[in-house]
Every structure is written in structure tokens, then in C-alpha cells.
Scaffold this motif. Sequence first.
Motif, PDB file in Angstrom:
ATOM      1  N   ARG A  77       0.828  -1.202   0.000  1.00  0.00           N
ATOM      2  CA  ARG A  77       0.000   0.000   0.000  1.00  0.00           C
ATOM      3  C   ARG A  77       0.866   1.256   0.000  1.00  0.00           C
ATOM      4  N   THR A  78       2.022   1.175   0.660  1.00  0.00           N
ATOM      5  CA  THR A  78       2.910   2.331   0.737  1.00  0.00           C
ATOM      6  C   THR A  78       3.511   2.669  -0.625  1.00  0.00           C
ATOM      7  N   VAL A  79       3.918   1.645  -1.370  1.00  0.00           N
ATOM      8  CA  VAL A  79       4.589   1.882  -2.659  1.00  0.00           C
ATOM      9  C   VAL A  79       3.622   1.816  -3.838  1.00  0.00           C
ATOM     10  N   LYS A  80       2.338   1.667  -3.583  1.00  0.00           N
ATOM     11  CA  LYS A  80       1.354   1.566  -4.655  1.00  0.00           C
ATOM     12  C   LYS A  80       1.305   2.853  -5.483  1.00  0.00           C
ATOM     13  N   PRO A  81       1.419   2.756  -6.800  1.00  0.00           N
ATOM     14  CA  PRO A  81       1.270   3.962  -7.625  1.00  0.00           C
ATOM     15  C   PRO A  81      -0.181   4.417  -7.650  1.00  0.00           C
ATOM     16  N   VAL A  82      -0.374   5.694  -7.849  1.00  0.00           N
ATOM     17  CA  VAL A  82      -1.721   6.262  -7.958  1.00  0.00           C
ATOM     18  C   VAL A  82      -1.785   6.931  -9.330  1.00  0.00           C
ATOM     19  N   LEU A  83      -2.348   6.210 -10.297  1.00  0.00           N
ATOM     20  CA  LEU A  83      -2.328   6.655 -11.688  1.00  0.00           C
ATOM     21  C   LEU A  83      -3.504   7.582 -11.988  1.00  0.00           C
ATOM     22  N   TRP A 101      -4.742  21.627 -26.371  1.00  0.00           N
ATOM     23  CA  TRP A 101      -5.044  20.931 -25.112  1.00  0.00           C
ATOM     24  C   TRP A 101      -3.949  19.894 -24.895  1.00  0.00           C
ATOM     25  N   ALA A 102      -3.189  20.050 -23.836  1.00  0.00           N
ATOM     26  CA  ALA A 102      -2.072  19.147 -23.525  1.00  0.00           C
ATOM     27  C   ALA A 102      -2.457  18.254 -22.356  1.00  0.00           C
ATOM     28  N   CYS A 103      -2.075  16.990 -22.422  1.00  0.00           N
ATOM     29  CA  CYS A 103      -2.418  16.042 -21.356  1.00  0.00           C
ATOM     30  C   CYS A 103      -1.173  15.270 -20.929  1.00  0.00           C
ATOM     31  N   SER A 104      -1.175  14.877 -19.659  1.00  0.00           N
ATOM     32  CA  SER A 104      -0.037  14.172 -19.073  1.00  0.00           C
ATOM     33  C   SER A 104      -0.530  13.049 -18.184  1.00  0.00           C
ATOM     34  N   LEU A 105       0.260  11.995 -18.111  1.00  0.00           N
ATOM     35  CA  LEU A 105       0.013  10.893 -17.182  1.00  0.00           C
ATOM     36  C   LEU A 105       0.659  11.244 -15.852  1.00  0.00           C
ATOM     37  N   THR A 106      -0.047  11.031 -14.763  1.00  0.00           N
ATOM     38  CA  THR A 106       0.470  11.401 -13.447  1.00  0.00           C
ATOM     39  C   THR A 106       0.555  10.182 -12.533  1.00  0.00           C
ATOM     40  N   ASN A 107       1.493  10.243 -11.604  1.00  0.00           N
ATOM     41  CA  ASN A 107       1.623   9.242 -10.553  1.00  0.00           C
ATOM     42  C   ASN A 107       1.665   9.991  -9.231  1.00  0.00           C
ATOM     43  N   ALA A 108       0.557   9.965  -8.504  1.00  0.00           N
ATOM     44  CA  ALA A 108       0.471  10.661  -7.228  1.00  0.00           C
ATOM     45  C   ALA A 108       0.955   9.811  -6.069  1.00  0.00           C
ATOM     46  N   GLY A 109       1.498   8.624  -6.362  1.00  0.00           N
ATOM     47  CA  GLY A 109       1.994   7.751  -5.310  1.00  0.00           C
ATOM     48  C   GLY A 109       3.329   8.223  -4.750  1.00  0.00           C
ATOM     49  N   ALA A 170      10.275   4.830 -16.717  1.00  0.00           N
ATOM     50  CA  ALA A 170       9.965   5.052 -15.303  1.00  0.00           C
ATOM     51  C   ALA A 170       8.929   6.153 -15.164  1.00  0.00           C
ATOM     52  N   LEU A 171       8.003   5.961 -14.242  1.00  0.00           N
ATOM     53  CA  LEU A 171       7.017   6.973 -13.890  1.00  0.00           C
ATOM     54  C   LEU A 171       7.345   7.420 -12.468  1.00  0.00           C
TER      55      LEU A 171
END
Length: 229
Positions: A77-83, A101-109, A170-171
Amino acid sequence: MESKQRVVRRNMLLSRLLNASAGVALALLAYSVIRDNLSAHLQDTWPWKLRLLDVQSATTAALAALGASLARAQYARTVKPVLGHSGRAVDGMAPFDQRAWACSLTNAGQDVAVLSDISYLVTFLPAAPDAPPRAPGTWGTALQAVDAIVAEGLEMRKDFMLTVITAGSALPAQGMKFLGWFTEKAMRTVDEVYIRVRVVDRVGDTHERIIACLKAADRTPAHTDPELS
């Protein structure tokens, strides 16, 4: 089409083996407790005549296995990515001073994730307002998605741009990966670009999410949006 993030595969060694060990340890504990509470006569019958572990040893084994399994689950749960993804109207990307319109993939983890697979599905708006909806295409690579959009009369790097992202990228934690941009002209033809992303976290679990690049997009941007922090 857009989906919530889900785990599509657990690491065999670090997840299933630990859970199986915990299950075996609990079964041994139950067997030992039941056997110790039987009469001496019943203890000489099958299968109770088998003495596997005493209650103290079985309890120790069960606690250790459960502790390891819970520790692994907590660490996962600690290292889980949040996509997720983000989008905004920008200047300076499309040529001829077009706003896009520009879009990006995010990782809030809180930890880095490694991209294991990425695929694209493009849907288009009807040719006329009263025309029936167009059938969606099929999942494919970024280059196949580009070819599908170009086939509609749009030009790569003039009307739109999709970044080619490969497996193994890498993300970063709390980071972004740029996906592409679309001009007003492109968004009059392209209905949506779905991107199915699979990433592997530090404990070897594989997570998947389908994002919609043009979700809530301003298709006729009159001004730019502030940069996301």
C-alpha cells in the motif's frame, strides 16, 4: 471506457507464497489445538495420530506467517502507484501560435513505478451532427493511433502530437509523463484518445488504468490554463 485503477497481477513470490504460508500455518495451529483437546483414545486414530507441531510451535509459526503477510500488504500500500492524468490549454506547443489541449500521465503515489505496457484506442466524432456514431477502433500502439488520426486528414506535429512511450520507462513518484497535445482543429475530429497503462511497482504488483486524454477538454480554448504544480 475510462476505468478505475486496479491490480491485474500480484507478485507470485512476494504475495501468493506468503498468503499460502499463512494459510498452512493457521491450518497447522487448528490441527494442533484440536488434537491436544482429544482424548488419548482418539489421538491414536487417523489422522490425529500424526503429531505435526505442538500448540506453542504452531502458534509461533502462525503469528510469524501472518505478520509477514500483513507487513507485505502494508508495504504494498505504501509503494502503490496512484495513476491519473491532467490536462490544460497551453500555448507554445502547436505551430502557428495555435492554442492546444495538452495532457499528461500522473503518478500521485510515493514511489516510482515502471511502465510495463501501454496501448491506445482512438474514437472519432460523427462526420455530421445528425450522422450515427462511429464504431470505435481497436487497441494498438502509439504509432497505430497516430496513423488512425492522420487517416482523418490531420497532420502530426501540426494538428496534434502523441508521445511514443515504450515499456520500461519510469514513472517517478509525484511526477508526470507528457502524453501529447491536440489543437482545436484536431478536437473537432477526434472524440477521445483512451490510453491503457500498466505499471509495475516496487513489490512486483502490476496495476492498470484506462485514462481518457480529452476528458473535460476545452475544445475551443479561449485562453491558457495555469501550469499545474
